[in-house]
Design an enzyme around this catalytic site. Structure first.
Site, short mmCIF file in Angstrom:
data_model
loop_
_atom_site.label_atom_id
_atom_site.label_comp_id
_atom_site.label_asym_id
_atom_site.label_seq_id
_atom_site.Cartn_x
_atom_site.Cartn_y
_atom_site.Cartn_z
N HIS A 180 12.32 59.94 67.25
CA HIS A 180 12.29 58.31 67.97
C HIS A 180 11.01 58.06 68.38
O HIS A 180 10.64 57.04 68.11
CB HIS A 180 13.40 58.31 69.20
CG HIS A 180 13.32 57.06 70.04
ND1 HIS A 180 14.48 56.34 70.00
CD2 HIS A 180 12.55 56.72 70.85
CE1 HIS A 180 14.09 55.12 70.78
NE2 HIS A 180 12.92 55.46 71.19
N GLU A 181 10.33 58.80 69.27
CA GLU A 181 9.08 58.12 69.78
C GLU A 181 8.15 58.12 68.48
O GLU A 181 7.46 57.24 68.90
CB GLU A 181 8.67 59.33 70.92
CG GLU A 181 9.57 59.30 72.08
CD GLU A 181 9.70 57.93 72.95
OE1 GLU A 181 8.69 57.14 72.88
OE2 GLU A 181 10.60 57.81 73.31
N HIS A 184 8.13 54.99 66.80
CA HIS A 184 7.50 53.91 67.43
C HIS A 184 5.90 53.81 66.92
O HIS A 184 5.54 52.74 66.72
CB HIS A 184 7.47 54.13 68.98
CG HIS A 184 8.74 53.72 69.84
ND1 HIS A 184 9.21 52.48 69.73
CD2 HIS A 184 9.46 54.31 70.57
CE1 HIS A 184 10.39 52.51 70.46
NE2 HIS A 184 10.43 53.49 71.04
N TYR A 195 7.48 44.12 71.71
CA TYR A 195 8.37 44.91 72.75
C TYR A 195 8.91 44.11 73.71
O TYR A 195 8.65 44.16 74.82
CB TYR A 195 7.48 46.01 73.17
CG TYR A 195 8.46 47.02 73.58
CD1 TYR A 195 9.33 47.96 72.62
CD2 TYR A 195 8.73 47.63 75.10
CE1 TYR A 195 10.00 48.85 73.32
CE2 TYR A 195 9.52 48.84 75.40
CZ TYR A 195 10.29 49.45 74.33
OH TYR A 195 11.03 50.40 74.56
N GLU A 204 13.37 49.40 69.30
CA GLU A 204 14.11 50.45 69.90
C GLU A 204 15.05 51.10 68.80
O GLU A 204 15.31 52.30 68.63
CB GLU A 204 14.61 50.16 71.36
CG GLU A 204 13.81 50.12 72.61
CD GLU A 204 13.33 51.35 72.81
OE1 GLU A 204 14.29 52.63 72.51
OE2 GLU A 204 12.16 51.80 72.96
N ASP A 277 14.00 45.45 81.77
CA ASP A 277 13.45 46.37 80.78
C ASP A 277 13.05 45.34 79.56
O ASP A 277 13.67 45.57 78.23
CB ASP A 277 14.63 47.07 80.21
CG ASP A 277 14.44 47.98 79.12
OD1 ASP A 277 13.31 48.45 78.87
OD2 ASP A 277 15.35 48.49 78.39
N HIS A 282 16.42 48.34 75.80
CA HIS A 282 17.22 49.66 75.54
C HIS A 282 18.79 49.51 75.37
O HIS A 282 19.53 50.25 75.50
CB HIS A 282 16.98 50.76 76.61
CG HIS A 282 15.45 51.16 76.46
ND1 HIS A 282 14.36 50.83 76.94
CD2 HIS A 282 15.13 52.42 75.79
CE1 HIS A 282 13.45 51.39 76.77
NE2 HIS A 282 13.88 52.52 75.99
#
Length: 363
Positions: A180-181, A184, A195, A204, A277, A282
């Site tokens: 996942h990271e 990005h 974002y 995301e 957020d 998210h």
């Protein structure tokens, strides 16, 4: 290995790398309100840390690597792992390089393996040489901070906390979190989605989708065998929940006295209007997540093949704008399915139906 059939121009240079964490602020915010110091102290420290890092985005943008000519041996990963020693100075001390054998530190080994699993999917399935497409070395730092309840991509490297041991375990454990990271980073080097709001939720969602595909690819799972959970091995024993998020059933990942109840919507009927957020990135990511799950489950087989290929074509095809909305993304996936598989194919039909089911109509 496949190439994107919708590629029209060179991917834009990364100009706005974002600070992206796997545990969303709404979970940490809930924990920060707890009366129990074992819960609120790590959460408050993590939130304070994450807020500081978000202010560094401009600096990271200036330092960010721009894809250069493809590096030598770009068909093999070049991984380096550092140890922060529970401090917050990055990158920390170098403790493991690509040529070294297994470490005595399990966190180091898991980070090394997760970086490799991510590299392998992108190379072998999509023909992409590392996250920038040009063999970018993959760096990670483990043992970051004191009971740090998160993992993040900062535009240059992966960073893992050890968790507090009460609610969250070591963040190197779930390979989908690592995938996942790092995804990005792929987004940073391709569509570079803003974002914020729906484009941030798409940012995301893309990371959740490819994080899940990396896990499925590593395990050799078909769409019907996958759990479609993000961070399934991250929650500590005693927590009432399965994971951080569910792509199959957004809103059902956890329901815990400390964490709260999973608030992700599965369709536009539950879309969350908020200024928190970055506009609920998210939360509302559950909607495109669920659309992808519906496509993959309808098509069956290996989800990284047809469903994943369509999403990859859109991400790297050069038509996805930085401020794309859900309808824009849906339209491009419908086009990509038609271009690659034909207008009368099951892939095109599955994509159209999935977006309709979640309440998004492509422009």
């Amino acid at each position: 290995m496949k190439e994107s059939v919708t590629q029209k121009r060179t991917a834009p240079a990364p100009t706005t790398p974002v600070f992206c964490t796997i545990v969303p602020p709404h979970i940490l915010g809930k924990l920060a309100e707890s009366d129990d110091p074992a819960h609120h102290e790590p959460a408050r420290r993590t939130l304070e840390h994450d807020a500081l890092h978000r202010t560094r985005r401009t600096d990271l943008a200036a330092q960010s690597l721009v894809p250069q000519e493809v590096r030598a041996a770009a068909d093999k990963p070049n991984r380096t792992v550092y140890d922060a020693g529970h401090q917050q100075d990055l990158p920390g001390n170098k403790v493991h390089s690509e040529s070294e054998g297994p470490s005595k530190d399990a966190s180091v080994n898991r980070a090394h393996a997760g970086l490799g699993a991510t590299f392998e999917l992108y190379l072998k399935v999509y023909g992409r040489k590392s996250i920038d497409g040009a063999g970018l070395p993959l760096n990670a730092t483990v043992h970051y901070g004191e009971k740090y309840d998160n993992a993040f991509w900062d535009g240059q490297r992966m960073v893992f906390g050890d968790g507090d041991g009460t609610l969250f375990k070591d963040f190197t454990i779930p390979v989908d979190v690592i995938g996942h990271e790092l995804t990005h980073g792929v987004t940073q080097y391709t569509a570079n989605l803003d974002y914020q709001g729906q484009s941030g939720a798409l940012n995301e969602s893309v990371s959740d989708i490819f994080g899940s595909l990396i896990k499925q690819y590593a395990l050799g799972q078909g769409a019907d065998q996958a759990d479609w959970l993000i961070g399934a091995d991250l929650l500590a024993p005693g927590v009432h929940g399965q994971a951080l998020r569910s792509m199959k059933a957004p809103g059902t990942a956890y329901d815990d006295p400390q964490l709260g109840k999973d608030p992700q919507p599965a369709t536009m009927a539950g879309y969350v209007q908020t200024t928190d957020d970055n506009g609920g990135v998210h939360l509302n990511s559950g909607i495109p997540n669920h659309a992808f799950y519906l496509v993959a489950s309808t098509l069956g087989g290996k989800a990284w093949e047809r469903a994943g290929q369509i999403w990859y074509d859109v991400l790297t095809g050069g038509h996805l704008t930085k401020n794309a909305q859900f309808a824009d993304f849906a339209h491009l996936t419908v086009q990509a399915a038609q271009t690659r598989y034909g207008a009368s194919g099951s892939e095109h039909e599955a994509v159209v139906k999935a977006w309709s089911t979640v309440g998004v109509t492509g422009k």
